[in-house]
Design an enzyme around this catalytic site. Structure first.
Site, PDB file in Angstrom:
ATOM      1  N   ARG A  61     -13.740  32.591  28.144  1.00  0.00           N
ATOM      2  CA  ARG A  61     -12.836  32.754  29.285  1.00  0.00           C
ATOM      3  C   ARG A  61     -11.764  31.668  29.321  1.00  0.00           C
ATOM      4  O   ARG A  61     -10.702  31.844  29.910  1.00  0.00           O
ATOM      5  CB  ARG A  61     -13.625  32.840  30.594  1.00  0.00           C
ATOM      6  CG  ARG A  61     -14.391  34.153  30.739  1.00  0.00           C
ATOM      7  CD  ARG A  61     -15.272  34.157  31.953  1.00  0.00           C
ATOM      8  NE  ARG A  61     -16.271  33.108  31.927  1.00  0.00           N
ATOM      9  CZ  ARG A  61     -17.434  33.172  31.286  1.00  0.00           C
ATOM     10  NH1 ARG A  61     -17.748  34.263  30.624  1.00  0.00           N
ATOM     11  NH2 ARG A  61     -18.265  32.171  31.296  1.00  0.00           N
ATOM     12  N   GLU A  98     -29.103  23.798  28.453  1.00  0.00           N
ATOM     13  CA  GLU A  98     -30.267  23.728  29.344  1.00  0.00           C
ATOM     14  C   GLU A  98     -31.555  23.917  28.529  1.00  0.00           C
ATOM     15  O   GLU A  98     -32.525  23.198  28.699  1.00  0.00           O
ATOM     16  CB  GLU A  98     -30.129  24.806  30.412  1.00  0.00           C
ATOM     17  CG  GLU A  98     -31.023  24.553  31.602  1.00  0.00           C
ATOM     18  CD  GLU A  98     -30.787  25.586  32.694  1.00  0.00           C
ATOM     19  OE1 GLU A  98     -29.823  26.368  32.591  1.00  0.00           O
ATOM     20  OE2 GLU A  98     -31.596  25.586  33.636  1.00  0.00           O
TER      21      GLU A  98
HETATM   22  P1  AMP Z   1     -21.214  23.535  31.342  1.00  0.00           P
HETATM   23  O1  AMP Z   1     -21.230  23.185  29.885  1.00  0.00           O
HETATM   24  O2  AMP Z   1     -22.555  23.431  31.984  1.00  0.00           O
HETATM   25  O3  AMP Z   1     -20.135  22.816  32.106  1.00  0.00           O
HETATM   26  O4  AMP Z   1     -20.896  25.097  31.424  1.00  0.00           O
HETATM   27  C1  AMP Z   1     -19.598  25.534  31.328  1.00  0.00           C
HETATM   28  C2  AMP Z   1     -19.462  26.807  30.531  1.00  0.00           C
HETATM   29  O5  AMP Z   1     -20.429  27.787  30.921  1.00  0.00           O
HETATM   30  C3  AMP Z   1     -18.126  27.437  30.812  1.00  0.00           C
HETATM   31  O6  AMP Z   1     -17.613  27.981  29.609  1.00  0.00           O
HETATM   32  C4  AMP Z   1     -18.391  28.484  31.864  1.00  0.00           C
HETATM   33  O7  AMP Z   1     -17.614  29.626  31.640  1.00  0.00           O
HETATM   34  C5  AMP Z   1     -19.873  28.808  31.722  1.00  0.00           C
HETATM   35  N1  AMP Z   1     -20.603  28.769  33.015  1.00  0.00           N
HETATM   36  C6  AMP Z   1     -21.566  27.893  33.354  1.00  0.00           C
HETATM   37  N2  AMP Z   1     -22.061  28.148  34.573  1.00  0.00           N
HETATM   38  C7  AMP Z   1     -21.371  29.210  35.047  1.00  0.00           C
HETATM   39  C8  AMP Z   1     -21.386  29.962  36.284  1.00  0.00           C
HETATM   40  N3  AMP Z   1     -22.226  29.657  37.274  1.00  0.00           N
HETATM   41  N4  AMP Z   1     -20.520  30.978  36.422  1.00  0.00           N
HETATM   42  C9  AMP Z   1     -19.650  31.285  35.412  1.00  0.00           C
HETATM   43  N5  AMP Z   1     -19.595  30.632  34.245  1.00  0.00           N
HETATM   44  C10 AMP Z   1     -20.438  29.607  34.040  1.00  0.00           C
END
Ligand code: AMP
Length: 175
Positions: A61, A98
């Site tokens: 995205r 995770e």
């Molecule tokens: P992080 O590495 O935990 O910051 O996760 C970010 C990536 O995961 C991004 O590419 C987001 O598009 C996706 N992502 C993580 N959590 C969500 C959520 N609750 N809703 C939509 N996309 C998420």
């Protein structure tokens, strides 16, 4: 600049892609030309004065917003993708998810040495993905002038993780 229209369009999808996750679906923003334009305008405004020379967009995205922003700003664009998607020679970085680990890749010529870039994604959660993209930028001799997101889930504290590296973190819509 407010992003009320875009915020109202973001759709909560419970238990996607796995139980317990409340997924923030940004696709309705893409489907509303005025809202999408306001988001790209806002992203551009947040980069004023940063001197960034290239957009680094994270799969998948992040591509949607990163590509529109690159065109709007007249800046070059490089994609960072999940393992195995890029056709040419790549640099890689493994990072913690995770459960288990993930790997991000960039083409070896994604960032020019000395270049200052902005890392773009749709959403900041824990910051692990953007952090890994930033590591790839540095591996290629570039620096991160800013991290830029449409949405930030503040309770996951991804911002703390990213600002430790010294680059500003910008996001338009906070939860
Ligand atoms: P992080 O590495 O935990 O910051 O996760 C970010 C990536 O995961 C991004 O590419 C987001 O598009 C996706 N992502 C993580 N959590 C969500 C959520 N609750 N809703 C939509 N996309 C998420």
């Amino acid at each position: 600049m407010t992003f009320d229209r875009a915020r109202d369009l973001i759709r909560d999808v419970p238990d996607f892609p796995s139980p317990g996750i409340l997924f923030k679906d940004i696709t309705p923003i893409l489907g509303d030309a005025a809202a999408f334009r306001s988001i790209i305008d806002g992203m551009k405004a947040r980069l004023e004065g940063t001197g960034v020379q290239r957009i680094i967009a994270i799969e998948s995205r992040g591509f949607l917003f990163g590509a529109a922003l690159a065109d709007r700003m007249g800046l070059p664009l490089s994609p960072v993708r999940k393992l195995g998607k890029l056709p040419y020679k790549t640099d890689r970085i493994e990072y913690a998810l995770e459960y288990g680990t993930g790997t991000l890749e960039a083409h070896i010529d994604a960032v020019h040495p000395g270049e200052k870039v902005v890392v773009v994604d749709d959403l900041l959660a824990t910051g692990g993905t953007a952090w890994a993209a930033g590591q790839l930028v540095q591996k290629q001799g570039g620096s991160v002038g800013a991290y830029l997101f449409v949405v930030e889930l503040t309770f996951l504290k991804g911002r703390e993780r990213l600002t430790k590296g010294g680059a500003p973190v910008e996001s338009l819509i906070l939860y």
